[in-house]
Design an enzyme around this catalytic site. Structure first.
Site, short mmCIF file in Angstrom:
data_model
loop_
_atom_site.label_atom_id
_atom_site.label_comp_id
_atom_site.label_asym_id
_atom_site.label_seq_id
_atom_site.Cartn_x
_atom_site.Cartn_y
_atom_site.Cartn_z
N LEU A 235 0.93 -1.27 -0.26
CA LEU A 235 -0.29 -0.21 0.04
C LEU A 235 1.02 1.27 0.36
O LEU A 235 1.28 1.82 1.30
CB LEU A 235 -1.00 -0.35 1.37
CG LEU A 235 -1.56 -0.97 0.96
CD1 LEU A 235 -2.56 -0.88 2.82
CD2 LEU A 235 -2.04 -1.91 0.75
N ASP A 236 1.32 1.86 -1.03
CA ASP A 236 2.26 2.77 -1.65
C ASP A 236 1.37 4.03 -0.91
O ASP A 236 0.10 4.55 -0.87
CB ASP A 236 2.44 2.49 -2.88
CG ASP A 236 2.60 4.22 -3.37
OD1 ASP A 236 4.19 4.18 -2.34
OD2 ASP A 236 3.09 5.43 -3.64
N ALA A 237 2.22 4.46 0.07
CA ALA A 237 1.77 6.18 0.63
C ALA A 237 0.62 6.44 1.56
O ALA A 237 -0.44 7.20 1.32
CB ALA A 237 2.40 7.22 -0.48
#
Length: 580
Positions: A235-237
């Site tokens: 889960l990016d950023a």
């Protein structure tokens, strides 16, 4: 069991959308369950189960880090992995492989397509058939060139109300973000002028999760990824995804609730899937994404890179030991992702509160002397503060605070020996495997500081370099591969095996690991200086009835009243049970 799943999903949604009626929440829950592809649930996922063991080692790479004129990059990558790393690594994190407009893939135009220049979904599925495949859910934002944003501007569906908006008159002074560009972007829509939220850049427009339709779109993307064999979701950023004017808009309760919701849905569809949160923030905030073993299965150990590099260039493990002692052991069913290099720079926010300001300044000065650069972030007061160091790890370790020296390779191998031995799952950046230096030509060509650590290898040139005994790339690759091959055979290196910090002087970084069945101990002892370290074996507290051997060198130690002599940057993994 489907009723229990439905109840759990509704409970998550009630936190996110408290103004919606119960009937609306029920419909939304049914939609999400159907979209992700769940017809029934045999039983709820078992809690506190580890979906990993000591055999798990990931490689981090772009889809086009290795190029061959005769094949598409994903085919080339697959060939390299099977030829050189089969049986050594278990998984691969392929950085965003979708059509994009900027940020080397993290400004996604279409989440449901593979960038044609890289390959196809068939290539992704093929890699996922041979390795655990980690893929990015670029969850906070998408490209300003996406169909969704075009529709937003035109007032069409899908896209209408998909993006976070604010007014220049709003109090946004507390917003925390990692960039210095203006937060709001002025755009002209069919409904007039609006200001959209851009945490990272004006080409990356933040999504509006207050609109449940955006959540449905995300779950549909997850379903597609599961269908092609992706089993690890990064889960990016994710820390930035929920916005409330007047707050920091970082790590808000709704953000954590979305992670819990996604875990509920993903686990119901695939019980052994893994969620990893990418939260490049101070250590305590990062650890909060474990929740009560009900959010991320794995969190990035973001504090490790700056602290470990600091230790190796200063020759003191003081700050690194203090941090390790403060790290709570992960509950069963959760663990850390250990890395010391990635496609991004060396993050400095995770060192806040752990490294003294004068230490950070010394680290920055040292990295700049080795050819690195600094990226900045904006503070609430309008000032800028260092955010990350842009440099290849190989060059970051070419010397100490006193300058360059002859110990670059040994120091580099020592860094990886430490990472491979620590509690958690190790992830090695592909350019660390090769000892790739700073790529100044790529920086000049792209105009982006992070390109310094995003070299692209020609496959034939790489194979020649890896096959040449005198090549530093050959030396680094084979020594790291040997360390990995040792690691994956040791039960005491299980990601959740017991770990205690040892105190053998600031010139040494050492810790003890014990297998979950308590049948193997490993004392991981590392000289982090350019001087020989003499360590009395009596200070390590080895059990006298056991036979002890260094897994790396094969040296046995019978006289436990003797001395362990460590040459500069030497690592020793002393064990009472060899399994390789």
């Amino acid at each position: 069991m489907i009723d229990e799943l439905r109840f759990r999903v509704i409970s998550h949604l009630a936190v996110l959308y408290p103004d919606q009626a119960q009937d609306q929440l029920k419909v939304l829950a049914e939609t999400l369950i159907a979209v992700i592809g769940i017809d029934d649930v045999a039983k709820p996922p078992e809690a506190y189960v580890n979906h990993w063991d000591q055999h798990d080692v990931f490689v981090i790479t772009y889809g086009d880090s290795i190029l061959d004129s005769s094949s598409k990059p994903l085919e080339c990558l697959h060939l390299f992995l099977n030829t050189y790393l089969a049986g050594t690594i278990s998984g691969v994190h392929i950085l965003p492989f979708f059509p994009f407009s900027s940020d080397d893939g993290f400004s996604v135009i279409d989440y449901l397509e593979v960038n044609k220049s890289l390959g196809t979904w068939q290539d992704i599925h093929a890699i996922a058939s041979d390795f655990k495949l980690m893929a990015d859910l670029v969850i906070n934002h998408c490209s300003a060139e996406s169909e969704w944003f075009s529709n937003f501007l035109a007032g069409r569906i899908p896209g209408l109300n998909y993006f976070a908006e604010a007014s220049p008159q709003d109090d946004l002074s507390q917003v925390v973000r990692p960039r210095t560009s203006p937060l709001l972007k002025k755009v002209t829509t069919d409904e007039g002028v609006k200001h959209v939220w851009c945490t990272f850049s004006h080409d990356q427009v933040d999504l509006n999760f207050e609109n449940p339709d955006v959540l449905v779109e995300l779950v549909n993307i997850i379903k597609h990824y599961l269908d092609v064999g992706i089993s690890v979701f990064r889960l990016d950023a994710v820390a930035f995804i929920w916005k409330v004017v007047g707050t920091s808009c970082l790590n808000l309760p709704e953000t954590h609730e979305i992670v819990r919701l996604l875990r509920t849905l993903i686990e119901a569809r695939k019980s052994d899937a893994v969620i990893i949160t990418e939260t490049n923030i101070p250590n305590r905030e990062n650890l909060s994404y474990f929740g009560n073993a009900n959010e991320a299965h794995v969190v990035y150990n973001f504090s490790l890179p700056p602290l470990l590099i600091n230790a190796l260039v200063t020759g003191s493990s003081h700050y690194l030991k203090n941090w390790l002692m403060s790290m709570p052991p992960a509950q069963m069913g959760t663990t850390y992702l250990n890395f010391i290099a990635s496609h991004d720079g060396i993050g400095l926010r995770p060192a806040e509160g752990l490294l003294a300001e004068e230490e950070i300044k010394l680290l920055l000065d040292t990295m700049k002397s080795f050819g690195g650069d600094i990226s900045w972030r904006a503070l609430e007061c309008g000032q800028d503060k260092p955010y990350e160091v842009n440099i290849s790890l190989f060059d970051a370790l070419k010397g100490t605070v006193d300058g360059e020296d002859e110990w670059q390779v040994e120091r580099f191998i020592c860094a990886h020996a430490i990472m491979l031995a620590l509690e958690g799952i190790p992830a090695i950046y592909i350019h660390s495997l090769f000892g790739t230096p700073n790529d100044y030509a790529r920086v000049k060509r792209t105009g982006h500081k992070r390109s310094i650590n995003r070299h692209q290898w020609n496959y034939d040139e790489l194979t020649l370099a890896l096959g040449a005994p005198e090549s530093v790339h050959h030396i680094v690759f084979n020594r790291l591969k040997a360390l990995i091959d040792i690691r994956i055979a040791q039960p005491a290196f299980h990601p959740n095996a017991i770990q205690y910090t040892l105190h053998l002087g600031d010139g040494v970084f050492a810790f003890w690991r014990q297998s979950l069945r308590r049948d193997q101990s490993i004392f991981a002892i590392h000289n982090i200086t350019g001087q020989t370290q003499d360590i009395p074996l009596t200070s390590i507290n080895l059990v006298g009835t056991d036979e002890w051997i260094d897994l790396i060198s094969g040296t046995g130690y019978q006289d436990l009243r003797g001395t362990l002599v460590l040459t500069p940057y030497q690592s020793v993994w002393l064990t009472n049970k060899t399994t390789h």
